[in-house]
Design a protein around this motif. Structure first.
Motif, short mmCIF file in Angstrom:
data_model
loop_
_atom_site.label_atom_id
_atom_site.label_comp_id
_atom_site.label_asym_id
_atom_site.label_seq_id
_atom_site.Cartn_x
_atom_site.Cartn_y
_atom_site.Cartn_z
N ILE A 177 -27.02 31.74 9.72
CA ILE A 177 -25.89 32.47 10.29
C ILE A 177 -24.72 31.51 10.37
N ALA A 178 -23.67 31.77 9.61
CA ALA A 178 -22.52 30.87 9.55
C ALA A 178 -21.33 31.52 10.26
N LEU A 179 -20.75 30.75 11.20
CA LEU A 179 -19.60 31.23 11.97
C LEU A 179 -18.43 30.28 11.78
N SER A 180 -17.27 30.82 11.49
CA SER A 180 -16.10 29.97 11.31
C SER A 180 -15.50 29.58 12.66
N CYS A 181 -14.89 28.41 12.68
CA CYS A 181 -14.21 27.89 13.86
C CYS A 181 -12.77 27.57 13.49
N THR A 182 -11.93 27.38 14.50
CA THR A 182 -10.51 27.14 14.24
C THR A 182 -10.22 25.72 13.80
N ASP A 183 -11.09 24.76 14.18
CA ASP A 183 -10.89 23.38 13.78
C ASP A 183 -12.18 22.59 13.97
N ARG A 184 -12.15 21.33 13.58
CA ARG A 184 -13.33 20.46 13.68
C ARG A 184 -13.78 20.28 15.12
N ASP A 185 -12.81 20.17 16.03
CA ASP A 185 -13.15 19.99 17.44
C ASP A 185 -13.94 21.17 17.98
N GLU A 186 -13.58 22.39 17.56
CA GLU A 186 -14.32 23.56 18.01
C GLU A 186 -15.75 23.54 17.47
N VAL A 187 -15.91 23.09 16.23
CA VAL A 187 -17.25 22.95 15.65
C VAL A 187 -18.09 22.02 16.52
N ASN A 188 -17.56 20.85 16.78
CA ASN A 188 -18.30 19.85 17.57
C ASN A 188 -18.57 20.33 18.98
N ALA A 189 -17.60 21.00 19.60
CA ALA A 189 -17.78 21.49 20.98
C ALA A 189 -18.86 22.54 21.04
N LEU A 190 -18.91 23.45 20.08
CA LEU A 190 -19.91 24.51 20.10
C LEU A 190 -21.31 23.93 19.90
N TRP A 224 -27.84 28.49 13.25
CA TRP A 224 -26.43 28.86 13.40
C TRP A 224 -25.61 27.71 12.82
N GLU A 225 -24.94 27.97 11.71
CA GLU A 225 -24.05 26.99 11.09
C GLU A 225 -22.64 27.30 11.56
N VAL A 226 -21.95 26.31 12.09
CA VAL A 226 -20.56 26.50 12.49
C VAL A 226 -19.71 25.59 11.64
N PHE A 227 -18.57 26.12 11.18
CA PHE A 227 -17.78 25.35 10.23
C PHE A 227 -16.29 25.64 10.39
N TRP A 228 -15.52 24.69 9.92
CA TRP A 228 -14.07 24.85 9.78
C TRP A 228 -13.76 24.65 8.31
N MET A 229 -12.85 25.49 7.79
CA MET A 229 -12.41 25.34 6.41
C MET A 229 -10.89 25.35 6.40
N ASP A 230 -10.29 24.45 5.63
CA ASP A 230 -8.84 24.40 5.48
C ASP A 230 -8.38 25.79 5.03
N PRO A 231 -7.48 26.43 5.78
CA PRO A 231 -7.02 27.78 5.41
C PRO A 231 -6.49 27.89 3.99
N ALA A 232 -5.88 26.84 3.49
CA ALA A 232 -5.35 26.87 2.12
C ALA A 232 -6.48 27.00 1.10
#
Length: 137
Positions: A78-91, A125-133
């Motif tokens: 289950i992969a969930l997107s995050c707004t940035d790297r810090d949110e990934v680490n915090a979750l 649960w995979e949480v990730f951030w991806m550069d919007p571009a």
């Protein structure tokens, strides 16, 4: 296609424990679809996970199929997107503090950063951030 929402169904051994775990991560539940055998975890306005007791989950499965231990057999990530790297680490940190466990090291690909955890039932649960571009085709 007119599909607008996702309802992921997950078997859990202890519904109260699972609800407590996800509340500790900051999630809420839709009480209209929550009882002693199921809980509707609100991930976003369009994404929900139904946490179902094994008995309830079994009622939705094809006849003859068995629930497998997610610590022994992974059938979905289950992969969930995050707004940035810090949110990934915090979750991930919240998940570990609440009783989850880390199953791998963070992955940094420059344009994408991810980490993950297993919940108390072993679901990944995979949480990730991806550069919007990069996300735009």
């Amino acid at each position: 296609m007119t599909n607008k929402m996702i309802f992921l169904n997950l078997p859990v051994r202890d519904l109260a424990r699972s609800m407590s775990f996800f509340r500790a991560l900051g999630y809420t539940f839709n009480e209209k679809f929550t009882d002693d055998s199921a809980a509707c975890l609100v991930i976003s306005e369009t994404i929900y996970a139904m946490l179902l007791t094994h008995e309830k989950f079994q009622g939705f499965m094809p006849q003859g199929n068995q629930i497998v231990d997610a610590f022994q057999s992974t059938q979905a990530l289950i992969a969930l997107s995050c707004t940035d790297r810090d949110e990934v680490n915090a979750l991930v940190a919240k998940a570990v503090a609440a009783g989850g466990r880390i199953y791998n090291e963070p992955q940094d690909h420059g344009f994408m950063y991810g980490h993950g955890f297993q919940d108390p039932d072993g679901h990944v649960w995979e949480v990730f951030w991806m550069d919007p571009a990069m996300a735009q085709g």
